[in-house]
Design a protein around this motif. Sequence first.
Motif, PDB file in Angstrom:
ATOM      1  N   GLU A   1      61.759  36.575  43.736  1.00  0.00           N
ATOM      2  CA  GLU A   1      60.962  37.631  44.355  1.00  0.00           C
ATOM      3  C   GLU A   1      60.875  37.476  45.874  1.00  0.00           C
ATOM      4  O   GLU A   1      60.726  38.455  46.586  1.00  0.00           O
ATOM      5  CB  GLU A   1      59.557  37.668  43.746  1.00  0.00           C
ATOM      6  CG  GLU A   1      59.524  38.161  42.311  1.00  0.00           C
ATOM      7  CD  GLU A   1      59.988  39.601  42.162  1.00  0.00           C
ATOM      8  OE1 GLU A   1      59.651  40.443  43.024  1.00  0.00           O
ATOM      9  OE2 GLU A   1      60.704  39.878  41.193  1.00  0.00           O
TER      10      GLU A   1
ATOM     11  N   LEU B   1      63.574  39.384  47.804  1.00  0.00           N
ATOM     12  CA  LEU B   1      63.622  40.834  47.647  1.00  0.00           C
ATOM     13  C   LEU B   1      62.660  41.523  48.596  1.00  0.00           C
ATOM     14  O   LEU B   1      61.567  41.027  48.847  1.00  0.00           O
ATOM     15  CB  LEU B   1      63.256  41.223  46.209  1.00  0.00           C
ATOM     16  CG  LEU B   1      64.101  40.637  45.094  1.00  0.00           C
ATOM     17  CD1 LEU B   1      63.558  41.081  43.756  1.00  0.00           C
ATOM     18  CD2 LEU B   1      65.546  41.034  45.247  1.00  0.00           C
ATOM     19  N   GLU B   2      63.077  42.650  49.107  1.00  0.00           N
ATOM     20  CA  GLU B   2      62.198  43.539  49.870  1.00  0.00           C
ATOM     21  C   GLU B   2      62.078  44.826  49.068  1.00  0.00           C
ATOM     22  O   GLU B   2      63.076  45.443  48.719  1.00  0.00           O
ATOM     23  CB  GLU B   2      62.783  43.834  51.249  1.00  0.00           C
ATOM     24  CG  GLU B   2      62.777  42.660  52.189  1.00  0.00           C
ATOM     25  CD  GLU B   2      63.395  42.996  53.535  1.00  0.00           C
ATOM     26  OE1 GLU B   2      63.813  44.161  53.733  1.00  0.00           O
ATOM     27  OE2 GLU B   2      63.471  42.096  54.373  1.00  0.00           O
ATOM     28  N   GLU B   3      60.841  45.222  48.802  1.00  0.00           N
ATOM     29  CA  GLU B   3      60.611  46.386  47.958  1.00  0.00           C
ATOM     30  C   GLU B   3      59.845  47.449  48.731  1.00  0.00           C
ATOM     31  O   GLU B   3      58.875  47.146  49.415  1.00  0.00           O
ATOM     32  CB  GLU B   3      59.815  45.953  46.724  1.00  0.00           C
ATOM     33  CG  GLU B   3      59.653  46.999  45.679  1.00  0.00           C
ATOM     34  CD  GLU B   3      59.001  46.440  44.433  1.00  0.00           C
ATOM     35  OE1 GLU B   3      59.364  46.889  43.342  1.00  0.00           O
ATOM     36  OE2 GLU B   3      58.125  45.560  44.554  1.00  0.00           O
TER      37      GLU B   3
ATOM     38  N   VAL C   1      61.794  53.730  43.996  1.00  0.00           N
ATOM     39  CA  VAL C   1      61.793  52.327  44.405  1.00  0.00           C
ATOM     40  C   VAL C   1      63.079  52.019  45.155  1.00  0.00           C
ATOM     41  O   VAL C   1      64.175  52.316  44.673  1.00  0.00           O
ATOM     42  CB  VAL C   1      61.672  51.406  43.169  1.00  0.00           C
ATOM     43  CG1 VAL C   1      61.726  49.947  43.575  1.00  0.00           C
ATOM     44  CG2 VAL C   1      60.394  51.693  42.412  1.00  0.00           C
TER      45      VAL C   1
ATOM     46  N   LEU D   1      64.926  48.761  46.553  1.00  0.00           N
ATOM     47  CA  LEU D   1      64.890  47.309  46.441  1.00  0.00           C
ATOM     48  C   LEU D   1      66.079  46.736  47.203  1.00  0.00           C
ATOM     49  O   LEU D   1      67.215  47.179  47.015  1.00  0.00           O
ATOM     50  CB  LEU D   1      64.974  46.937  44.957  1.00  0.00           C
ATOM     51  CG  LEU D   1      64.539  45.558  44.529  1.00  0.00           C
ATOM     52  CD1 LEU D   1      63.086  45.321  44.912  1.00  0.00           C
ATOM     53  CD2 LEU D   1      64.701  45.412  43.031  1.00  0.00           C
ATOM     54  N   ARG D   2      65.807  45.759  48.064  1.00  0.00           N
ATOM     55  CA  ARG D   2      66.861  45.150  48.888  1.00  0.00           C
ATOM     56  C   ARG D   2      66.913  43.661  48.619  1.00  0.00           C
ATOM     57  O   ARG D   2      65.891  42.979  48.646  1.00  0.00           O
ATOM     58  CB  ARG D   2      66.578  45.396  50.358  1.00  0.00           C
ATOM     59  CG  ARG D   2      67.620  44.808  51.274  1.00  0.00           C
ATOM     60  CD  ARG D   2      67.389  45.229  52.718  1.00  0.00           C
ATOM     61  NE  ARG D   2      68.452  44.738  53.552  1.00  0.00           N
ATOM     62  CZ  ARG D   2      68.342  43.679  54.347  1.00  0.00           C
ATOM     63  NH1 ARG D   2      67.193  43.039  54.427  1.00  0.00           N
ATOM     64  NH2 ARG D   2      69.367  43.277  55.057  1.00  0.00           N
ATOM     65  N   HIS D   3      68.126  43.168  48.339  1.00  0.00           N
ATOM     66  CA  HIS D   3      68.349  41.736  48.163  1.00  0.00           C
ATOM     67  C   HIS D   3      68.758  41.191  49.529  1.00  0.00           C
ATOM     68  O   HIS D   3      69.844  41.474  50.035  1.00  0.00           O
ATOM     69  CB  HIS D   3      69.453  41.508  47.123  1.00  0.00           C
ATOM     70  CG  HIS D   3      69.637  40.086  46.753  1.00  0.00           C
ATOM     71  ND1 HIS D   3      70.775  39.388  47.067  1.00  0.00           N
ATOM     72  CD2 HIS D   3      68.834  39.232  46.083  1.00  0.00           C
ATOM     73  CE1 HIS D   3      70.662  38.153  46.614  1.00  0.00           C
ATOM     74  NE2 HIS D   3      69.511  38.040  46.008  1.00  0.00           N
TER      75      HIS D   3
ATOM     76  N   LYS E   1      68.456  51.953  45.036  1.00  0.00           N
ATOM     77  CA  LYS E   1      67.430  52.989  45.055  1.00  0.00           C
ATOM     78  C   LYS E   1      67.333  53.555  43.651  1.00  0.00           C
ATOM     79  O   LYS E   1      68.326  54.010  43.097  1.00  0.00           O
ATOM     80  CB  LYS E   1      67.829  54.075  46.045  1.00  0.00           C
ATOM     81  CG  LYS E   1      66.793  55.124  46.269  1.00  0.00           C
ATOM     82  CD  LYS E   1      67.282  56.080  47.354  1.00  0.00           C
ATOM     83  CE  LYS E   1      66.255  57.138  47.657  1.00  0.00           C
ATOM     84  NZ  LYS E   1      66.744  58.064  48.679  1.00  0.00           N
TER      85      LYS E   1
ATOM     86  N   ARG F   1      60.628  50.246  38.895  1.00  0.00           N
ATOM     87  CA  ARG F   1      60.737  48.885  39.426  1.00  0.00           C
ATOM     88  C   ARG F   1      61.588  48.019  38.494  1.00  0.00           C
ATOM     89  O   ARG F   1      62.446  47.269  38.934  1.00  0.00           O
ATOM     90  CB  ARG F   1      59.354  48.254  39.585  1.00  0.00           C
ATOM     91  CG  ARG F   1      58.552  48.836  40.731  1.00  0.00           C
ATOM     92  CD  ARG F   1      57.216  48.172  40.839  1.00  0.00           C
ATOM     93  NE  ARG F   1      57.400  46.837  41.417  1.00  0.00           N
ATOM     94  CZ  ARG F   1      56.500  45.875  41.349  1.00  0.00           C
ATOM     95  NH1 ARG F   1      55.360  46.073  40.736  1.00  0.00           N
ATOM     96  NH2 ARG F   1      56.725  44.706  41.898  1.00  0.00           N
TER      97      ARG F   1
ATOM     98  N   ALA G   1      65.209  49.158  38.698  1.00  0.00           N
ATOM     99  CA  ALA G   1      65.816  48.759  39.970  1.00  0.00           C
ATOM    100  C   ALA G   1      66.179  47.278  39.955  1.00  0.00           C
ATOM    101  O   ALA G   1      67.245  46.886  40.439  1.00  0.00           O
ATOM    102  CB  ALA G   1      64.858  49.053  41.122  1.00  0.00           C
ATOM    103  N   ARG G   2      65.328  46.450  39.362  1.00  0.00           N
ATOM    104  CA  ARG G   2      65.627  45.019  39.285  1.00  0.00           C
ATOM    105  C   ARG G   2      66.838  44.754  38.379  1.00  0.00           C
ATOM    106  O   ARG G   2      67.684  43.918  38.691  1.00  0.00           O
ATOM    107  CB  ARG G   2      64.413  44.244  38.810  1.00  0.00           C
ATOM    108  CG  ARG G   2      63.451  43.959  39.960  1.00  0.00           C
ATOM    109  CD  ARG G   2      62.124  43.423  39.499  1.00  0.00           C
ATOM    110  NE  ARG G   2      61.297  43.006  40.616  1.00  0.00           N
ATOM    111  CZ  ARG G   2      60.741  43.804  41.511  1.00  0.00           C
ATOM    112  NH1 ARG G   2      60.940  45.109  41.436  1.00  0.00           N
ATOM    113  NH2 ARG G   2      59.995  43.335  42.477  1.00  0.00           N
TER     114      ARG G   2
END
Length: 177
Positions: free
Chosen positions: A57, A60-62, A82, A84-86, A94, A105, A108-109
Amino acid sequence: MTTLGLFRFPAPLTRVCLVPWGLRLCEKLPLLSPGTMATPVQAASKKDCPTLLSLNEHELEEQFVKGHGPGGQATNKTSNCVVLRHVPSGIVVKCHQTRSVDQNRKLARRILQEKVDVFYNGENSLVCREKREAEKRKQERKKRAKETLEKKKLLKEQWESSKSAQRGLQVLTERTC
């Protein structure tokens, strides 16, 4: 090569994807670098399936942004999309497949896990293997269909030739009588 050197890229890599339903997300990834421990996550629906690397976590940037597409005010005015950026790989996903933020969420994960797998493993990733297997199955189906069609044509030709031979015999027997 140092651990930090593995995550340096010439330009930031950004991938935005909306993935259709039904993708299986399970794959066992090797360690990213020496000394880095990976905790595999077992896919809920597949017990005999390989595992994917769990996402940390803190990597990640959410973000939650306003939705788009059909649905009117219910999707366009609520922030249930959502993004989500790794951070180590720069992959961005997206997800706005449902109206629920929690479901988006989770989706997206899962999508991000799959994309990270493709990013680090390339042709050995689960997605690429499944595509190759699907292509192989498709080619086998095509081959079987082609063979069946050829057999039907051959059978039809044999039937036609036997039918014409029978007609010839009938004409000869009629002439002799």
